[in-house]
Structure formats: structure tokens, C-alpha cells
Enzyme design. Structure first.
Site, PDB file in Angstrom:
ATOM      1  CD  GLU A   1       7.610  -3.229   1.906  1.00 16.74           C
ATOM      2  OE1 GLU A   1       7.081  -2.218   1.389  1.00 16.74           O
ATOM      3  OE2 GLU A   1       8.353  -4.015   1.305  1.00 16.74           O
ATOM      4  CE1 TYR A   2       2.646  -1.719   1.473  1.00 13.53           C
ATOM      5  CE2 TYR A   2       3.185  -3.948   0.753  1.00 13.53           C
ATOM      6  CZ  TYR A   2       3.214  -2.581   0.550  1.00 13.53           C
ATOM      7  OH  TYR A   2       3.816  -2.071  -0.556  1.00 13.53           O
ATOM      8  NE  ARG A   3       0.855  -1.513  11.488  1.00 12.87           N
ATOM      9  CZ  ARG A   3       1.935  -1.161  12.193  1.00 12.87           C
ATOM     10  NH1 ARG A   3       2.737  -2.080  12.680  1.00 12.87           N
ATOM     11  NH2 ARG A   3       2.194   0.108  12.425  1.00 12.87           N
ATOM     12  CG  LEU A   4       0.478  -8.200   4.941  1.00  8.59           C
ATOM     13  CD1 LEU A   4       0.401  -8.244   3.416  1.00  8.59           C
ATOM     14  CD2 LEU A   4      -0.788  -8.792   5.545  1.00  8.59           C
TER      15      LEU A   4
END
Ligand code: FMN
Length: 205
Positions: free
Chosen positions: A181-184
């Protein structure tokens, strides 16, 4: 909680052998992909570094690496003849995963290529004769006419065309990418050491 969004990081973090991890992810992709979980992008380059990329099917994964079959006189075949450095990329949308491989290529032994060719459908064997892969074709009719010609020429067993061959990519660097998620995202590279072990490194996404 951001700590909870990793979807594969722990598994990658604990892996010593990227090939075992590859097999794991591949098995998982086979269960969830709509089709062709063994499809991989294959990048080759000319000796002066101009790249080209296309999809081929991985037909074997063993201790030597990743194997595929193709026409040795195709564009990729020509590029491989002059530059043995290649890169592969698997993308499994259903698992939000990518695996990249960099390595060197070698041609499979003729007996192994013969054995695989014999297992192909008769019309795929005929197609291997009829198609001068990557070279200009005047019309679809021409391709169909050539197919008919080879069907007549080989009424029973179809021999392997001398140019139809297989290659194996020996991995030197492998990178695993798992969407989070959240490009992490989780991202790890494994670099082969001369003694056969691998060095693992987490990378920024
Ligand atoms: C899903 C998929 C699988 C393919 N598998 C192969 C393959 O195993 N071998 C092959 O020669 N071409 C395969 N192709 C066709 C190649 O992408 C490409 O068009 C062809 O090999 C000619 O490439 P080249 O001109 O760069 O040599 C496949 C294409 C797709 C979309």
C-alpha cells in the site's frame, strides 16, 4: 498500520536462495493468473547497446536457469549471437508481483531441443518451418501457402528445423518486487557470488 501492509517482504527477507523463492512465487502465480503465468519479457541488445524486448514462454526452470525456445535466425536470435547479456521480467498482475532477472545466455544442447520439439503439436512443428520469424512477409496467404507446402513435405514426423533452438538464461542478479500500500513496495535484489551463494539487499521502492 504501515508495518502491516507488507505482502511478501518477510518471505523475501528470510530467503537465502532466490531460485527457491522464484519457484514459490511461480507456483502461486500458476494458481491465480488467467493465462501464461510462464510469460516473461526477454530483453536483448545489439553489441553497441541498442535494446529490444519481447515476450517468450519459460519452458523450464532448473539448476541452469530459465529456458525458452525460439527461431535462432529471428531478431532476438541474431542479437543473442553477438551479445550474450540478457534480462528477463515476469509480471504477475493477480499477485501484484514482478521478478527481474539479469544474466547470460547459452544455447541448449541439440538433443534437448530435439526432445522438446518432438513434444510440440504437429502444426506448431510445421509452423516452425513455415515462419521465417522476424523477416518481412508479403501476405498472410504466403505464410499459409508455405504451411501447406511443409504439411505435404512432412506427411509423418516433422524434423526440427536446424535454426529452431532453445536457450537458457543463467541468472546473475534477481530482483523481487511486491506491491504494497501507499507505494511502499517491498523490493529485494539477490546477487550471485562466485561460490554459489547469493547476497540479498533490500532496495528503496
Ligand atoms: C504470450 C506470448 C508468448 C510468446 N512466446 C514465444 C516463445 O516462446 N518463443 C518465441 O520465439 N516467440 C514467442 N512469442 C512471440 C514473441 O513475442 C516475438 O514476437 C517473436 O519471438 C519475434 O521476436 P523477435 O523479432 O524480437 O525475435 C510470444 C508472444 C506472446 C505474446
Amino acid at each position: 498500520m504501515l508495518e502491516e501492509v507488507s505482502r511478501g517482504g518477510n518471505q523475501i527477507e528470510q530467503a537465502d536462495d532466490p531460485l527457491t523463492l522464484f519457484d514459490d512465487w511461480f507456483e502461486s502465480a500458476k494458481r491465480s493468473e488467467l493465462n501464461d503465468p510462464n510469460a516473461m519479457s526477454l530483453a536483448t541488445a545489439t553489441p553497441d547497446g541498442k535494446p529490444s524486448v519481447r515476450i517468450v514462454l519459460m519452458k523450464r526452470r532448473d539448476e541452469r536457469g530459465f529456458s525458452f525456445f525460439t527461431n535462432g535466425e529471428s531478431r532476438k536470435g541474431e542479437e543473442l549471437r553477438h551479445n550474450s547479456h540478457v534480462a528477463l521480467c515476469f509480471h504477475w498482475k493477480s499477485r501484484q508481483r514482478q521478478i527481474r532477472v539479469e544474466g547470460t545466455i547459452s544455447e541448449l544442447a541439440p538433443e534437448e531441443v530435439d526432445a522438446y520439439f518432438r513434444r510440440r503439436h504437429r502444426m506448431s512443428q510445421i509452423g516452425a518451418w513455415a515462419s521465417q520469424q522476424s523477416r518481412p512477409l508479403s501476405s498472410r496467404e504466403e505464410l499459409i501457402a508455405r504451411t501447406r507446402e511443409y504439411e505435404k513435405k512432412f506427411p509423418e514426423d516433422v524434423p526440427r528445423p536446424p535454426y529452431w533452438t532453445g536457450f537458457v538464461v543463467k541468472p546473475e542478479v534477481m530482483e523481487f518486487w511486491q506491491e504494497c500500500e501507499y507505494r511502499l513496495h517491498d523490493r529485494f535484489t539477490f546477487t550471485a557470488n562466485p561460490d554459489g551463494t547469493w547476497t540479498r539487499q533490500r532496495l528503496n521502492p
